[in-house]
Scaffold this motif. Structure first.
Motif, mmCIF file in Angstrom:
data_model
loop_
_atom_site.group_PDB
_atom_site.id
_atom_site.type_symbol
_atom_site.label_atom_id
_atom_site.label_comp_id
_atom_site.label_asym_id
_atom_site.label_seq_id
_atom_site.Cartn_x
_atom_site.Cartn_y
_atom_site.Cartn_z
ATOM 1 N N ALA A 157 0.715 -0.771 0.118
ATOM 2 C CA ALA A 157 -0.059 -0.230 -0.187
ATOM 3 C C ALA A 157 0.732 1.006 0.101
ATOM 4 O O ALA A 157 0.428 2.430 -0.991
ATOM 5 C CB ALA A 157 -0.479 -0.202 1.346
ATOM 6 N N GLY A 158 1.938 1.571 0.585
ATOM 7 C CA GLY A 158 2.805 2.788 0.880
ATOM 8 C C GLY A 158 2.091 3.240 1.470
ATOM 9 O O GLY A 158 3.225 4.409 1.577
ATOM 10 N N ASP A 159 1.456 3.595 2.702
ATOM 11 C CA ASP A 159 1.129 4.761 3.146
ATOM 12 C C ASP A 159 1.547 4.235 4.682
ATOM 13 O O ASP A 159 1.011 5.046 5.374
ATOM 14 C CB ASP A 159 -0.378 4.840 3.449
ATOM 15 N N VAL A 160 2.602 3.999 4.683
ATOM 16 C CA VAL A 160 2.935 3.855 5.668
ATOM 17 C C VAL A 160 4.814 3.265 5.841
ATOM 18 O O VAL A 160 5.145 3.172 4.522
ATOM 19 C CB VAL A 160 2.578 2.493 6.877
ATOM 20 N N ILE A 189 8.944 3.727 -5.715
ATOM 21 C CA ILE A 189 8.146 5.333 -5.614
ATOM 22 C C ILE A 189 6.541 4.726 -5.460
ATOM 23 O O ILE A 189 6.177 4.490 -6.349
ATOM 24 C CB ILE A 189 8.628 6.083 -6.828
ATOM 25 N N PHE A 190 6.309 5.579 -4.330
ATOM 26 C CA PHE A 190 5.006 5.309 -3.887
ATOM 27 C C PHE A 190 4.168 6.755 -3.271
ATOM 28 O O PHE A 190 4.834 7.864 -3.372
ATOM 29 C CB PHE A 190 5.067 5.208 -1.995
ATOM 30 N N ALA A 191 3.804 6.834 -4.287
ATOM 31 C CA ALA A 191 2.164 7.554 -3.549
ATOM 32 C C ALA A 191 0.699 7.773 -2.887
ATOM 33 O O ALA A 191 0.924 6.354 -2.619
ATOM 34 C CB ALA A 191 1.936 8.423 -4.613
ATOM 35 N N VAL A 192 0.648 8.815 -1.720
ATOM 36 C CA VAL A 192 -0.057 8.527 -0.791
ATOM 37 C C VAL A 192 -1.301 8.303 -1.359
ATOM 38 O O VAL A 192 -1.676 8.654 -2.381
ATOM 39 C CB VAL A 192 -0.209 10.103 0.104
ATOM 40 N N GLY A 193 -1.981 6.887 -0.736
ATOM 41 C CA GLY A 193 -3.344 6.344 -1.495
ATOM 42 C C GLY A 193 -2.765 5.579 -3.007
ATOM 43 O O GLY A 193 -4.112 5.375 -2.526
ATOM 44 N N GLN A 194 -1.911 5.628 -3.576
ATOM 45 C CA GLN A 194 -2.261 5.294 -4.737
ATOM 46 C C GLN A 194 -1.257 3.702 -4.726
ATOM 47 O O GLN A 194 -0.528 2.941 -5.358
ATOM 48 C CB GLN A 194 -1.700 5.559 -5.905
ATOM 49 N N GLY A 195 -0.367 3.309 -3.424
ATOM 50 C CA GLY A 195 1.174 1.901 -3.059
ATOM 51 C C GLY A 195 1.903 2.244 -4.500
ATOM 52 O O GLY A 195 1.924 3.892 -4.737
ATOM 53 N N ARG A 231 7.001 14.287 -1.532
ATOM 54 C CA ARG A 231 7.056 15.412 -2.663
ATOM 55 C C ARG A 231 5.668 14.985 -2.994
ATOM 56 O O ARG A 231 4.069 15.465 -2.857
ATOM 57 C CB ARG A 231 7.371 15.409 -3.432
ATOM 58 N N LEU A 232 5.292 13.412 -3.362
ATOM 59 C CA LEU A 232 4.226 12.801 -3.581
ATOM 60 C C LEU A 232 3.357 12.430 -2.041
ATOM 61 O O LEU A 232 2.540 11.864 -2.084
ATOM 62 C CB LEU A 232 4.088 11.326 -3.994
ATOM 63 N N GLY A 233 3.495 12.335 -0.944
ATOM 64 C CA GLY A 233 2.386 12.513 -0.293
ATOM 65 C C GLY A 233 3.046 10.687 1.139
ATOM 66 O O GLY A 233 1.803 10.428 1.991
#
Length: 246
Positions: A157-160, A189-195, A231-233
């Motif tokens: 998921a990438g949000d942690v 590379i991860f973006a918030v809410g996108q994995g 920068r992508l949250g």
């Protein structure tokens, strides 16, 4: 009330064949003859020619002065729309170019498309000896350092923040897998809410990317990946210090 049965929808065969022809063009094959298109697509010349005429009329294919075929301006326009729709260029390209300045090697950002990874952004070193990759080039998903990263982190998921073990393994390093004499390293590379949305890579000839140089460059790749994610949250690299690369 019973719902209507779902129909199994098939694609249009002629469209599938035309798209197959377009997929033959890349940086290694920027122009192709009718014979080459016929051989590589598996289409007889007469069928390939009719499809090429339609693609040419729509601007997706053009003919060169030596009677070969090349990608047309409409294909370029659609590609630009795709790049801009992701809204990643203004975030990723400056960091990529800064990474190349700091390391002296070439940098790429890959995005997964099905079973392939496509180079969306590229910054080349000024050194004459380098790996040749162009924006739009596609590679099998499982090959090279970026491929390993997609296979390992693509489902997260990438949000942690990443764990210590993950950060210790990154960036992933590959030597000689993409081709003789080619070495590379890559980080997700991860973006918030996108994995995971892609992989940042640094590559060059293994003659220069010695074990010592790889050790020197790893922190730069990790810092660049952390900057983009911040920068992508995404907090994925927070345990490594996060924040902006210096």
């Amino acid at each position: 009330m019973n719902s209507a049965p779902k129909l199994k929808t098939k694609g249009v065969e002629a469209v599938d064949k035309a798209l197959r022809i377009l997929s033959l063009f890349d940086s290694r094959s920027p122009t192709l003859s009718l014979g080459e298109i016929s051989e590589r697509s598996g289409l007889v010349k007469s069928s390939a020619l009719r499809l090429l005429i339609s693609l040419q009329n729509a601007g997706y294919i053009t003919m060169t002065t030596d009677k070969r075929y090349a990608v047309g301006v409409e294909a370029f326009r659609i590609g630009q729309v795709y790049q801009h729709s992701l809204r990643l260029e203004e975030v990723i390209r400056p960091v990529l170019e800064d990474l190349v300045r700091k390391t002296g090697e070439s940098g790429s950002f890959f995005r997964r498309e099905g079973n392939m990874r496509v180079c969306l952004f590229r910054a080349d070193t000024h050194q004459p000896l380098r790996e040749h990759v162009a924006e739009g080039d596609a590679v099998e998903i499982g090959k090279g350092a970026a491929g390993h990263v997609f296979m390992t982190y693509g489902a997260l998921a990438g949000d942690v923040p990443a764990g210590a073990d993950d950060l210790a393994r990154l960036p992933d390093v590959s030597i000689g897998e993409r081709g003789p004499g080619i070495a590379g390293m890559s980080a997700p590379i991860f973006a918030v809410g996108q994995g995971m949305i892609g992989a940042l890579s640094l590559s060059g000839p293994s003659l220069r990317l010695t074990e010592e140089r790889i050790t020197e460059m790893k922190p730069h790749v990790l810092a660049a990946a952390a900057t983009i994610c911040t920068r992508l949250g995404s907090p994925f690299y927070d345990a490594a210090g996060g924040g902006e690369a210096q």
